[in-house]
Design a protein around this motif. Structure first.
Motif, PDB file in Angstrom:
ATOM      1  N   GLY A  69       0.866  -1.174   0.000  1.00 48.20           N
ATOM      2  CA  GLY A  69       0.000   0.000   0.000  1.00 48.20           C
ATOM      3  C   GLY A  69       0.900   1.220   0.000  1.00 48.20           C
TER       4      GLY A  69
ATOM      5  N   GLY B  46       0.272   4.315  -0.678  1.00 52.09           N
ATOM      6  CA  GLY B  46      -0.503   5.564  -0.706  1.00 52.09           C
ATOM      7  C   GLY B  46       0.125   6.618   0.183  1.00 52.09           C
ATOM      8  N   PHE B  47      -0.736   7.436   0.787  1.00 50.38           N
ATOM      9  CA  PHE B  47      -0.281   8.561   1.602  1.00 50.38           C
ATOM     10  C   PHE B  47       0.679   8.111   2.712  1.00 50.38           C
ATOM     11  CE2 PHE B  47      -1.445  11.378   5.285  1.00 50.38           C
ATOM     12  CZ  PHE B  47      -0.758  12.478   4.820  1.00 50.38           C
ATOM     13  N   MET B  48       0.262   7.114   3.488  1.00 57.13           N
ATOM     14  CA  MET B  48       1.108   6.661   4.597  1.00 57.13           C
ATOM     15  C   MET B  48       2.228   5.735   4.117  1.00 57.13           C
ATOM     16  SD  MET B  48      -0.078   8.166   7.236  1.00 57.13           S
ATOM     17  CE  MET B  48       0.645   7.357   8.659  1.00 57.13           C
TER      18      MET B  48
ATOM     19  N   ASP C  33       1.946  -2.097  -4.492  1.00 56.70           N
ATOM     20  CA  ASP C  33       0.577  -1.581  -4.541  1.00 56.70           C
ATOM     21  C   ASP C  33      -0.204  -2.384  -5.572  1.00 56.70           C
ATOM     22  OD1 ASP C  33      -1.778   0.258  -4.616  1.00 56.70           O
ATOM     23  OD2 ASP C  33      -0.485   1.513  -3.372  1.00 56.70           O
ATOM     24  N   GLN C  34      -1.466  -1.987  -5.766  1.00 56.23           N
ATOM     25  CA  GLN C  34      -2.314  -2.760  -6.675  1.00 56.23           C
ATOM     26  C   GLN C  34      -1.814  -2.730  -8.109  1.00 56.23           C
ATOM     27  OE1 GLN C  34      -5.680  -0.550  -5.186  1.00 56.23           O
ATOM     28  NE2 GLN C  34      -6.808  -2.441  -4.908  1.00 56.23           N
TER      29      GLN C  34
ATOM     30  N   TYR D  40       3.639  -9.903  -5.201  1.00 57.65           N
ATOM     31  CA  TYR D  40       4.046 -10.117  -3.814  1.00 57.65           C
ATOM     32  C   TYR D  40       5.303 -10.982  -3.681  1.00 57.65           C
ATOM     33  CZ  TYR D  40      -0.211  -7.966  -1.988  1.00 57.65           C
ATOM     34  OH  TYR D  40      -1.185  -7.077  -1.662  1.00 57.65           O
TER      35      TYR D  40
ATOM     36  N   ALA E 205      -0.074  -0.776   4.645  1.00 55.68           N
ATOM     37  CA  ALA E 205      -0.775   0.509   4.797  1.00 55.68           C
ATOM     38  C   ALA E 205      -1.801   0.616   3.674  1.00 55.68           C
ATOM     39  CB  ALA E 205       0.222   1.667   4.763  1.00 55.68           C
ATOM     40  N   VAL E 206      -2.602  -0.460   3.527  1.00 57.33           N
ATOM     41  CA  VAL E 206      -3.644  -0.452   2.487  1.00 57.33           C
ATOM     42  C   VAL E 206      -4.904   0.179   3.070  1.00 57.33           C
ATOM     43  CG1 VAL E 206      -2.681  -2.465   1.318  1.00 57.33           C
ATOM     44  CG2 VAL E 206      -4.443  -2.806   3.061  1.00 57.33           C
ATOM     45  N   PHE E 207      -5.990   0.191   2.290  1.00 55.96           N
ATOM     46  CA  PHE E 207      -7.219   0.837   2.751  1.00 55.96           C
ATOM     47  C   PHE E 207      -7.649   0.307   4.120  1.00 55.96           C
ATOM     48  CE2 PHE E 207      -8.227   0.877  -2.019  1.00 55.96           C
ATOM     49  CZ  PHE E 207      -7.623   2.114  -2.188  1.00 55.96           C
ATOM     50  N   GLU E 208      -8.310   1.198   4.874  1.00 56.85           N
ATOM     51  CA  GLU E 208      -8.751   0.826   6.231  1.00 56.85           C
ATOM     52  C   GLU E 208     -10.019  -0.026   6.142  1.00 56.85           C
ATOM     53  OE1 GLU E 208      -7.013   1.077   8.729  1.00 56.85           O
ATOM     54  OE2 GLU E 208      -8.032   1.713  10.532  1.00 56.85           O
TER      55      GLU E 208
ATOM     56  N   LYS F 259      -7.603  -5.870   4.226  1.00 49.49           N
ATOM     57  CA  LYS F 259      -6.411  -6.176   5.032  1.00 49.49           C
ATOM     58  C   LYS F 259      -6.235  -7.695   5.159  1.00 49.49           C
ATOM     59  CE  LYS F 259      -5.921  -1.828   7.371  1.00 49.49           C
ATOM     60  NZ  LYS F 259      -4.901  -0.918   6.955  1.00 49.49           N
TER      61      LYS F 259
ATOM     62  N   ASN G 136      -0.407  -0.884   9.836  1.00 50.21           N
ATOM     63  CA  ASN G 136      -0.414   0.528  10.227  1.00 50.21           C
ATOM     64  C   ASN G 136      -1.845   1.007  10.480  1.00 50.21           C
ATOM     65  OD1 ASN G 136       0.540   3.251  10.495  1.00 50.21           O
ATOM     66  ND2 ASN G 136      -0.047   3.650   8.384  1.00 50.21           N
TER      67      ASN G 136
ATOM     68  N   SER H 136      -5.262   2.436  11.907  1.00 47.81           N
ATOM     69  CA  SER H 136      -5.493   3.394  13.000  1.00 47.81           C
ATOM     70  C   SER H 136      -6.663   2.962  13.860  1.00 47.81           C
ATOM     71  CB  SER H 136      -5.830   4.792  12.488  1.00 47.81           C
ATOM     72  OG  SER H 136      -5.382   5.034  11.234  1.00 47.81           O
TER      73      SER H 136
ATOM     74  N   PHE I 201       1.935   4.626  12.613  1.00 52.79           N
ATOM     75  CA  PHE I 201       2.632   5.894  12.343  1.00 52.79           C
ATOM     76  C   PHE I 201       1.649   7.045  12.446  1.00 52.79           C
ATOM     77  CE2 PHE I 201       5.383   2.878  10.239  1.00 52.79           C
ATOM     78  CZ  PHE I 201       6.651   3.431  10.375  1.00 52.79           C
TER      79      PHE I 201
ATOM     80  N   SER J 195       0.795  11.019  10.789  1.00 48.73           N
ATOM     81  CA  SER J 195       1.089  11.738   9.545  1.00 48.73           C
ATOM     82  C   SER J 195       1.450  13.190   9.849  1.00 48.73           C
ATOM     83  CB  SER J 195      -0.106  11.669   8.593  1.00 48.73           C
ATOM     84  OG  SER J 195      -1.040  12.671   8.920  1.00 48.73           O
TER      85      SER J 195
HETATM   86  P1  NAD Z   1      -4.365   5.747   1.036  1.00 47.84           P
HETATM   87  O1  NAD Z   1      -5.713   5.557   0.457  1.00 47.84           O
HETATM   88  O2  NAD Z   1      -3.643   7.016   0.748  1.00 47.84           O
HETATM   89  O3  NAD Z   1      -3.416   4.556   0.614  1.00 47.84           O
HETATM   90  C1  NAD Z   1      -3.834   3.222   0.545  1.00 47.84           C
HETATM   91  C2  NAD Z   1      -3.033   2.571  -0.552  1.00 47.84           C
HETATM   92  O4  NAD Z   1      -3.233   1.164  -0.481  1.00 47.84           O
HETATM   93  C3  NAD Z   1      -3.445   2.993  -1.952  1.00 47.84           C
HETATM   94  O5  NAD Z   1      -2.313   3.379  -2.689  1.00 47.84           O
HETATM   95  C4  NAD Z   1      -4.095   1.748  -2.533  1.00 47.84           C
HETATM   96  O6  NAD Z   1      -3.918   1.638  -3.927  1.00 47.84           O
HETATM   97  C5  NAD Z   1      -3.352   0.662  -1.794  1.00 47.84           C
HETATM   98  N1  NAD Z   1      -4.082  -0.591  -1.744  1.00 47.84           N
HETATM   99  C6  NAD Z   1      -5.386  -0.804  -1.485  1.00 47.84           C
HETATM  100  N2  NAD Z   1      -5.670  -2.121  -1.535  1.00 47.84           N
HETATM  101  C7  NAD Z   1      -4.529  -2.758  -1.811  1.00 47.84           C
HETATM  102  C8  NAD Z   1      -4.179  -4.106  -2.008  1.00 47.84           C
HETATM  103  N3  NAD Z   1      -5.070  -5.065  -1.891  1.00 47.84           N
HETATM  104  N4  NAD Z   1      -2.890  -4.417  -2.301  1.00 47.84           N
HETATM  105  C9  NAD Z   1      -1.987  -3.443  -2.421  1.00 47.84           C
HETATM  106  N5  NAD Z   1      -2.257  -2.140  -2.261  1.00 47.84           N
HETATM  107  C10 NAD Z   1      -3.512  -1.804  -1.957  1.00 47.84           C
HETATM  108  O7  NAD Z   1      -4.575   5.549   2.613  1.00 47.84           O
HETATM  109  P2  NAD Z   1      -3.631   6.022   3.820  1.00 47.84           P
HETATM  110  O8  NAD Z   1      -4.133   7.319   4.364  1.00 47.84           O
HETATM  111  O9  NAD Z   1      -2.221   5.926   3.417  1.00 47.84           O
HETATM  112  O10 NAD Z   1      -3.967   4.928   4.919  1.00 47.84           O
HETATM  113  C11 NAD Z   1      -3.441   3.629   4.842  1.00 47.84           C
HETATM  114  C12 NAD Z   1      -3.506   2.971   6.204  1.00 47.84           C
HETATM  115  O11 NAD Z   1      -2.804   3.754   7.162  1.00 47.84           O
HETATM  116  C13 NAD Z   1      -4.904   2.793   6.767  1.00 47.84           C
HETATM  117  O12 NAD Z   1      -4.975   1.586   7.467  1.00 47.84           O
HETATM  118  C14 NAD Z   1      -5.045   3.951   7.718  1.00 47.84           C
HETATM  119  O13 NAD Z   1      -5.963   3.707   8.759  1.00 47.84           O
HETATM  120  C15 NAD Z   1      -3.652   4.042   8.271  1.00 47.84           C
HETATM  121  N6  NAD Z   1      -3.261   5.352   8.829  1.00 47.84           N
HETATM  122  C16 NAD Z   1      -3.578   6.482   8.190  1.00 47.84           C
HETATM  123  C17 NAD Z   1      -3.204   7.704   8.737  1.00 47.84           C
HETATM  124  C18 NAD Z   1      -3.520   9.001   8.024  1.00 47.84           C
HETATM  125  O14 NAD Z   1      -3.339  10.057   8.615  1.00 47.84           O
HETATM  126  N7  NAD Z   1      -3.960   8.961   6.783  1.00 47.84           N
HETATM  127  C19 NAD Z   1      -2.477   7.741   9.936  1.00 47.84           C
HETATM  128  C20 NAD Z   1      -2.142   6.538  10.563  1.00 47.84           C
HETATM  129  C21 NAD Z   1      -2.540   5.349   9.987  1.00 47.84           C
END
Ligand code: NAD
Length: 739
Positions: free
Chosen positions: A334, A336-338, A357-358, A401, A413-416, A421, A441, A443, A465, A467
């Motif tokens: 994952g 993404g942002f985190m 990632d996907q 993988y 750190a994939v979708f919540e 997961k 990761n 939350s 973590f 952000s």
């Molecule tokens: P995000 O949407 O920015 O990123 C998620 C990423 O996961 C995306 O790039 C998506 O393409 C990828 N993804 C989804 N399904 C997948 C799969 N099956 N295989 C591979 N990749 C896959 O979300 P985010 O904000 O980075 O949050 C990710 C995790 O971190 C969540 O569990 C969230 O609760 C946790 N988190 C977020 C924050 C925050 O402030 N945003 C803080 C702490 C923890």
């Protein structure tokens, strides 16, 4: 006898080489023994005619990080002891005499009549930089690790070994005040421009350059010890002085809300000191330093932000039975942002990283984020092009993988979403070595629940973590029901490798930091619905010591996320678990007004393109009642904002979510900026006394409801006259300090 800290050797030119190289330590620190030894060196320099000059350098990679603050904690204990035996005045005198030893020693160096030069490589901070400032010539290396500075204000102190007084005489007062108040670590080129060092040279030349200066016609007298010395900014009582000092007071108030006695004392040391001859100015500095050292703020900040933080960083909570893990390669699923941030900080620490990632594109986007961050560092001169290339070379991207096969640790750190997961856990485990660790990761999702999807639940742990990952220093390590010691130890070793501070938290709803943050934001929301002017809520929060107000913080987190959490809580725990007024406020803002927070430039604040953020004027229209600010009790509003967080922290201790009081305090300051001068929420409660805190919470409960009800543990501590640190302290030292 302890091992020596300094090696000395006199050469044929009469130059005494003093190499600071403490046995058994990786870094030089000023301990009581080191100070005594240096004092003996100074005696020799003064009395031995064969010594014509002195060259100080370090035998370690860095010069020194400064004083051992536990030594200062010792002085605070001396105060308590003397006060008990001989009374207040005698105790104050004892602390003054003891705490000025280093200042007197440095003054002897400066006035020894013989030239002292110092060669600085790596960090040279605090008391160590004060030593350098006492020398007559300073050569710093241009190595990227070199930093000089006086960061004492960050632990509730100020430079009290002559640093404040010397800096004030070396530059314009406004520059001096800025440097001292910020406590920054300064790079060599800037240090040269500020004349904090005389020369910058390549690492292997610094000792030679310092020696060359000593062999020239060195002056062993500081400008302020010469006749006719004029202050760089002119006299204090002058037109220029009037421009500087009243403004400095205002800046102090703006930046600290008068919560930091050390900074206030430092301003006084500069202002009074500049009107006095050097030795008297140093005495004034010492008196103020001794006073600050006895302040509750310094004691609390030293304990939490130095002692406890260092202990946690060194692995205080690591299971001792597990041998050190050598992490080499980390997978991040994952990107993404985190995930992108996690990939960056891991690669920055020298680990190999696989970003998955996907799609290939999504993974590449994660790597591009790392490229942007490191390129910014290069542009700012904080890293080289070679550093950037090496870092990016350590990050590989993939969709398959199979690339995780030789990873020691994988962080997802994939979708919540529990379903997503669970699927990811299955795929990762199919590719991963059996002994590798899987971390989430998440939350909000329980780690124990996620571990049900795992074939090896003892290898599953939470690494939570905050952000933005690259900036936030705290990481919560979440222990699920089945998490094994090896998984916990690996997670802690990883956090140590990326140079962040871990706290160990039991798997539970909201973990630790978010629970307190949610309570803080709720209080802000409720004040708004009660009719408190929005600006007042934000300003009072800052006065209470918070870095940002609750409304501003919610804008950063996102209002829709806040609403999502409220609704999820309601769905899981029932309507009584949420606050109806808060829910209504968030629904109006998110669903009616389309205000999501900073991310769409519309939240509690407006964020105009290129302009400064300002509170949204429409907020007032949403208030059914508007209270007259002149009728409000500001102390009560301030208390509400801190008490609600402190109560939540106290509950986490009672529930066993937090098992070590140090972690609650360090976690609160690093995770959400809980008023640092208090030393953290539990130190704050202990500081005022558990009985007084319970009384305060009860008075708030009577006026504002059950959320302020003190929990059973707090009531018990109050009734028994105990404190958190008194009862739960993990080390002997804390038990004594709390006494
Ligand atoms: P995000 O949407 O920015 O990123 C998620 C990423 O996961 C995306 O790039 C998506 O393409 C990828 N993804 C989804 N399904 C997948 C799969 N099956 N295989 C591979 N990749 C896959 O979300 P985010 O904000 O980075 O949050 C990710 C995790 O971190 C969540 O569990 C969230 O609760 C946790 N988190 C977020 C924050 C925050 O402030 N945003 C803080 C702490 C923890």
């Amino acid at each position: 006898m302890t091992d020596p800290s300094f090696r000395t050797e006199l050469d044929g030119d009469g130059i005494l080489s003093v190499v600071w190289d403490m046995a058994g330590r990786s870094m030089n620190v000023l301990t009581a023994e080191a100070i005594a030894e240096l004092s003996a060196v100074v005696d020799r320099v003064i009395s031995d005619d064969a010594v014509k000059a002195v060259l100080v350098s370090s035998g370690k990679k860095a010069f020194s990080g400064g004083a051992d603050l536990t030594m200062l904690e010792g002085i605070a204990r001396l105060y308590a002891r003397e006060k008990g035996q001989h009374g207040e005045a005698a105790a104050a005198k004892a602390v003054f005499e003891e705490s000025r030893q280093l200042s007197l020693l440095y003054r002897r160096i400066e006035t020894s009549g013989k030239p002292w030069a110092v060669a600085i490589n790596g960090v040279c901070l605090g008391g160590a930089f004060e030593l350098a400032l006492a020398c007559h010539y300073r050569v710093a290396s241009d190595d990227p690790s070199t930093r000089v500075g006086l960061p004492e204000v960050k632990v509730g102190l100020f430079p009290g070994a002559g640093g404040t007084t010397r800096i004030a005489r070396m530059m314009q007062p406004q520059d001096a005040l800025q440097m001292l108040m910020k406590g920054e670590q300064i790079r060599p080129d800037r240090a040269r421009a500020m004349r904090l060092v005389d020369e910058v040279a390549p690492k292997d030349e610094i000792v030679g350059r310092a020696r060359a200066w000593l062999l020239g016609a060195p002056k062993a007298v500081k400008p302020w010890d010469e006749k006719g010395f004029k202050l760089p900014g002119g006299p204090v009582w002058s037109k220029a002085g009037f421009m500087t000092f009243p403004a400095a007071n205002a800046i102090y108030r703006r930046e600290t809300q008068d919560n930091y006695p050390a900074i206030r004392a430092m301003l006084q040391a500069v202002f009074d000191g500049l009107q006095l001859p050097m030795d008297l100015a140093l005495t004034v500095e010492s008196r103020l330093f001794a006073k600050v050292l006895r302040s509750p703020e310094a004691a609390a900040m030293i304990r939490t932000l130095f002692v406890s933080m260092q202990e946690l960083n060194k692995g205080a909570r690591r299971p001792k039975s597990v041998p050190d893990t050598k992490l080499r390669k980390v997978g991040v699923v994952g990107a993404g942002f985190m995930g992108a941030g996690v990939g960056y900080v891991s690669a920055l620490a020298g680990l190999e990283v696989v970003l998955i990632d996907q799609t290939e594109e999504a993974a590449a986007k994660g790597k591009a984020f790392a490229q942007k961050l490191i390129s910014d560092q290069v542009a700012k001169g904080r890293a080289t092009g070679a550093d950037r290339d090496a870092l990016l070379g350590r990050i590989t991207t993939a969709q398959d993988y199979a690339a995780l096969a030789d990873c020691d640790l994988v962080i997802e750190a994939v979708f919540e979403d529990p379903g997503v997961k669970a699927e990811v856990i299955g795929k990762v485990e199919a590719a991963l070595r059996e002994d590798a660790i899987f971390a989430s990761n998440t939350s909000t999702l329980p780690i124990s629940g996620l571990a049900q999807a795992s074939k090896r639940p003892e290898n599953v742990v939470g690494i939570h973590f905050f952000s933005p990952v690259e900036k936030m220093m705290l990481v919560e390590v979440i222990v699920g029901k089945q998490t094994g010691d090896r998984a916990l130890a690996t997670a802690l070793d990883y956090v140590r490798a990326i140079k962040k501070t871990p706290i160990v938290v039991k798997d539970s709803r909201g973990f630790f930091a978010n629970r307190c943050v949610i309570a803080y934001m709720l209080e802000g929301h409720l004040m708004l619905t009660e009719g408190v002017p929005p600006a007042m809520i934000e300003n009072l929060a800052r006065q209470a010591g918070m870095p940002v107000g609750p409304l501003s913080l919610n804008d950063e987190v996102a209002l829709d996320l806040g609403l999502k959490i409220v609704r999820a809580t309601e769905a899981q725990l029932g309507p009584q678990a949420v606050n109806a007024a808060q829910k209504a406020l968030l629904e109006t803002l998110v669903e009616k007004e389309g205000r999501l927070g900073r991310k769409n430039r519309k939240g509690f604040y407006d964020y105009p393109e290129g302009g400064k953020k300002r509170l949204w004027p429409g907020l007032v229209e949403l208030q059914q009642t508007r209270l007259d600010p002149d009728t409000l009790e500001v102390a009560e509003l301030r208390n509400r904002l801190l008490v609600t967080q402190a109560l939540e922290a106290a509950r986490t201790v009672e529930e066993g979510v937090i098992t070590d009081v140090r972690e609650a305090d360090v976690g609160a300051i690093l995770g959400f900026g809980f008023a640092p001068f208090t030393g953290g929420p539990l130190s704050w409660i202990d500081g005022m006394g558990t009985a007084r805190f319970v009384e305060l919470a009860r008075s708030l409960e009577a006026r504002h409801g059950a959320r302020f009800r003190p929990n059973a543990l707090l009531v018990e501590l109050a009734e028994q006259g105990e404190t958190f640190y008194g009862r739960f302290a993990r080390t002997e030292e804390h038990a004594v300090a709390a006494a």
